[in-house]
Design an enzyme around this catalytic site. Structure first.
Site, PDB file in Angstrom:
ATOM      1  N   ASN A   1       0.882  -1.172   0.000  1.00 50.52           N
ATOM      2  CA  ASN A   1       0.000   0.000   0.000  1.00 50.52           C
ATOM      3  C   ASN A   1       0.918   1.219   0.000  1.00 50.52           C
ATOM      4  O   ASN A   1       1.585   1.509   0.998  1.00 50.52           O
ATOM      5  CB  ASN A   1      -0.915   0.006   1.224  1.00 50.52           C
TER       6      ASN A   1
ATOM      7  N   GLU B   1      -3.999   1.647  -2.908  1.00 48.67           N
ATOM      8  CA  GLU B   1      -4.137   3.070  -2.582  1.00 48.67           C
ATOM      9  C   GLU B   1      -3.203   3.911  -3.461  1.00 48.67           C
ATOM     10  O   GLU B   1      -2.458   4.754  -2.983  1.00 48.67           O
ATOM     11  CB  GLU B   1      -3.894   3.333  -1.095  1.00 48.67           C
TER      12      GLU B   1
ATOM     13  N   TYR C   1      -7.662  -3.964  -2.140  1.00 44.92           N
ATOM     14  CA  TYR C   1      -7.573  -2.921  -1.118  1.00 44.92           C
ATOM     15  C   TYR C   1      -8.929  -2.869  -0.426  1.00 44.92           C
ATOM     16  O   TYR C   1      -9.880  -2.269  -0.919  1.00 44.92           O
ATOM     17  CB  TYR C   1      -7.215  -1.576  -1.760  1.00 44.92           C
TER      18      TYR C   1
ATOM     19  N   ASP D   1      -3.742  -4.814   1.007  1.00 45.44           N
ATOM     20  CA  ASP D   1      -4.088  -4.192   2.285  1.00 45.44           C
ATOM     21  C   ASP D   1      -5.510  -4.615   2.603  1.00 45.44           C
ATOM     22  O   ASP D   1      -6.464  -4.085   2.033  1.00 45.44           O
ATOM     23  CB  ASP D   1      -3.971  -2.669   2.164  1.00 45.44           C
TER      24      ASP D   1
ATOM     25  N   ASN E   1      -6.927  -4.457   5.597  1.00 48.47           N
ATOM     26  CA  ASN E   1      -7.495  -3.586   6.616  1.00 48.47           C
ATOM     27  C   ASN E   1      -8.085  -4.338   7.807  1.00 48.47           C
ATOM     28  O   ASN E   1      -9.127  -3.962   8.343  1.00 48.47           O
ATOM     29  CB  ASN E   1      -8.550  -2.663   5.990  1.00 48.47           C
TER      30      ASN E   1
ATOM     31  N   ASP F   1       3.134   4.773   4.833  1.00 47.81           N
ATOM     32  CA  ASP F   1       2.866   4.342   6.210  1.00 47.81           C
ATOM     33  C   ASP F   1       2.717   2.827   6.301  1.00 47.81           C
ATOM     34  O   ASP F   1       2.590   2.279   7.399  1.00 47.81           O
ATOM     35  CB  ASP F   1       1.634   5.048   6.793  1.00 47.81           C
TER      36      ASP F   1
END
Length: 251
Positions: free
Chosen positions: A7, A35, A105, A144, A146, A241
């Site tokens: 990501n 992203e 994502y 990702d 999440n 990040d």
């Protein structure tokens, strides 16, 4: 075969923070990004030797996935045939001779779980999609996602219990996916390893303190688990990040 998932939290920004340097030294056959926050063609992405495939959100500067690959796929799919889930550029599927590569994502459940109902619909729809692919050939699912699945997957499980990414609902959906015939490669390979994460908040010096979450995954069909050679969480790589995750397989 090496596959990377990362990501990048805005590819144009990541390019200024070492993306090309990492990509060139990674030796990856395929690089799956989430992203990207851009439309195809908004920037001239220079990765010699890689074909580029994009799935951008309708809303500009938001979400989006991309795959850069050295090997031409048999087919590319930029949606997963589930009404209401294809406007945000969140899933990109490449078909190869021996497997499907699904780059995803997953939507964030948001503060106070404001989007949890949609997230639950997404999880059910995507699991059904993955199982449909898996009936034809093995699946390598990455991105990702999440969610930190277990307490071992984040630094502060007690204070985050019930928050987006560590809600009982999201964790249960991950369990359901794994029980339907898939494995979480990192946890299968390193069942007791602690302190290894893939995302750190930009606040509170989280990365310096390694107060992170493992929310970026490779999940593969259980029947090809023996093809996995290794998986690395590259927390030494900056630029976002999140950090890249590298999967080595022999298929």
């Amino acid at each position: 075969m090496k596959i990377v998932t990362w990501n990048v939290n805005g590819l144009r920004a990541c390019i200024t923070k070492g993306f090309y340097e990492y990509a060139s030294q990674s030796g990856a056959d395929m690089i799956c990004l989430q992203e990207t926050k851009m439309q195809e063609g908004q920037a001239d992405i220079q990765l010699p030797g890689y074909e580029q495939y994009w799935n951008s959100a309708v809303r500009k500067g938001y979400s989006g996935t991309a795959v850069f690959t050295k090997t031409s796929p048999l087919a590319v799919k930029r949606h997963f045939d589930r009404p209401g889930h294809d406007d945000e550029g969140r899933v990109l599927t490449l078909e190869y001779e021996k497997f499907y590569l699904v780059n995803a994502y997953s939507p964030n459940a948001k503060e106070k779980l404001a989007r949890i109902d949609y997230r639950m619909e997404w999880e059910d729809a995507l699991r059904e999609y993955l199982l449909g692919l898996d009936e034809k050939k093995p699946v390598i699912y990455c991105g990702d996602l999440n969610v930190a699945h277990e307490e071992i997957d984040l630094k502060n499980p007690k204070t985050n219990r019930g928050n987006a990414g560590f809600s009982d609902q999201e964790r249960a959906k991950m369990t359901q996916l794994l029980e339907s015939g898939f494995i979480d490669v990192f946890r299968d390979k390193y069942p007791e390893t602690t302190g290894r994460y893939t995302w750190w908040s930009y606040r509170f010096n989280a990365r310096a303190n390694n107060a992170g979450w493992r929310i970026d995954y490779f999940i593969v069909s259980r029947r090809i688990k023996d093809a996995v050679k290794d998986i690395l969480l590259r927390d030494d790589v900056f630029g976002s990040d999140h950090c890249p995750v590298e999967l080595d397989m022999e298929l």
